[in-house]
Write a protein that holds these residues in place. Sequence first.
Motif, short mmCIF file in Angstrom:
data_model
loop_
_atom_site.label_atom_id
_atom_site.label_comp_id
_atom_site.label_asym_id
_atom_site.label_seq_id
_atom_site.Cartn_x
_atom_site.Cartn_y
_atom_site.Cartn_z
N ALA A 2 0.81 -1.22 0.00
CA ALA A 2 0.00 0.00 0.00
C ALA A 2 0.84 1.27 0.00
O ALA A 2 0.36 2.32 -0.38
N GLY A 3 2.09 1.18 0.45
CA GLY A 3 2.94 2.36 0.53
C GLY A 3 2.73 3.11 1.82
O GLY A 3 2.27 2.56 2.82
N VAL A 4 3.04 4.40 1.80
CA VAL A 4 2.95 5.24 3.00
C VAL A 4 1.51 5.65 3.22
O VAL A 4 0.88 6.24 2.35
N ILE A 5 1.00 5.31 4.41
CA ILE A 5 -0.41 5.62 4.73
C ILE A 5 -0.53 6.59 5.89
O ILE A 5 -1.63 7.00 6.24
N GLY A 6 0.60 6.97 6.51
CA GLY A 6 0.54 7.87 7.65
C GLY A 6 1.92 8.17 8.19
O GLY A 6 2.93 7.87 7.55
N ALA A 7 1.94 8.77 9.39
CA ALA A 7 3.20 9.16 10.02
C ALA A 7 3.12 8.95 11.53
O ALA A 7 2.06 9.12 12.13
N ILE A 8 4.26 8.57 12.10
CA ILE A 8 4.42 8.44 13.55
C ILE A 8 5.45 9.49 13.94
O ILE A 8 6.55 9.52 13.38
N THR A 9 5.10 10.32 14.91
CA THR A 9 5.95 11.46 15.25
C THR A 9 6.13 11.58 16.75
O THR A 9 5.18 11.40 17.51
N ALA A 10 7.36 11.91 17.14
CA ALA A 10 7.66 12.25 18.53
C ALA A 10 8.31 13.63 18.53
O ALA A 10 9.04 13.99 17.61
N SER A 11 8.03 14.39 19.58
CA SER A 11 8.63 15.71 19.72
C SER A 11 8.82 16.01 21.20
O SER A 11 7.93 15.75 22.01
N GLY A 12 9.99 16.53 21.52
CA GLY A 12 10.30 16.91 22.90
C GLY A 12 11.74 16.64 23.28
O GLY A 12 12.25 17.22 24.22
N LEU A 13 12.40 15.75 22.54
CA LEU A 13 13.80 15.44 22.76
C LEU A 13 14.61 16.10 21.66
O LEU A 13 14.09 16.93 20.92
N THR A 14 15.88 15.73 21.50
CA THR A 14 16.63 16.20 20.34
C THR A 14 16.07 15.52 19.10
O THR A 14 15.38 14.49 19.20
N SER A 15 16.36 16.05 17.94
CA SER A 15 15.88 15.44 16.70
C SER A 15 16.30 13.98 16.58
O SER A 15 15.49 13.12 16.22
N ASP A 16 17.56 13.70 16.89
CA ASP A 16 18.05 12.32 16.80
C ASP A 16 17.37 11.42 17.82
O ASP A 16 17.03 10.27 17.52
N GLU A 17 17.15 11.92 19.03
CA GLU A 17 16.50 11.11 20.06
C GLU A 17 15.03 10.87 19.73
O GLU A 17 14.51 9.77 19.95
N ASP A 18 14.35 11.90 19.20
CA ASP A 18 12.96 11.71 18.76
C ASP A 18 12.90 10.62 17.70
O ASP A 18 12.06 9.73 17.75
N HIS A 19 13.80 10.70 16.72
CA HIS A 19 13.84 9.70 15.64
C HIS A 19 14.08 8.31 16.21
O HIS A 19 13.38 7.35 15.85
N GLN A 20 15.06 8.18 17.10
CA GLN A 20 15.40 6.88 17.64
C GLN A 20 14.26 6.29 18.47
O GLN A 20 13.99 5.09 18.40
N LEU A 21 13.57 7.14 19.23
CA LEU A 21 12.42 6.68 20.03
C LEU A 21 11.36 6.06 19.12
O LEU A 21 10.85 4.97 19.40
N VAL A 22 11.07 6.72 18.01
CA VAL A 22 10.05 6.22 17.08
C VAL A 22 10.54 4.97 16.36
O VAL A 22 9.82 3.96 16.30
N ALA A 23 11.74 5.00 15.82
CA ALA A 23 12.27 3.85 15.08
C ALA A 23 12.37 2.62 15.97
O ALA A 23 11.97 1.51 15.56
#
Length: 155
Positions: free
Chosen positions: A123-144
């Motif tokens: 189906a491909g990309v159907i949405g997004a999961i986002t975190a905000s409040g830490l550093t950009s790298d930490e937000d990314h790592q938390l989600v991944a």
Amino acid sequence: MSESARLLELRRQEEELVFPSFDQHDAWRLGSLIANHAIAENHGVAIDIRRHNIVLFRCVLPGVTSDQQEWIRRKSNSVLRFEHSTAYLTEQFSDYDPTQGGWLAPEDYTLAGGSFPIRVQGAGVIGAITASGLTSDEDHQLVADGIRDYLQTLA
């Protein structure tokens, strides 16, 4: 022009973290998993899972400011437009900021890490999961890490 090692790593991550399917129940379970990890680590973050403009999960932990709402909206917009994580986009556009010079409106998009595409097999990309409040790298790592952990529960 060769791709950076970081860009290749982020591309492989996106290719690996693909859902067999994704619905509201998955959003709740995945969001709860990420939120519980953030609580255990005492992270003040907001977590958002959306299917385009429909919010499927939202959690705001202590320490989050109203700014995180805007960061989530702008990060999610970037993922939904380009179908790549904001960490990937940040690396891809390391020599050029598309929010400057009139291409993308900076009030609607950002390249700060922390948002990841919900990619479903077939189906491909159907949405997004986002975190905000830490550093950009930490937000990314938390989600991944959350996606990886969740996908392992499905295996």
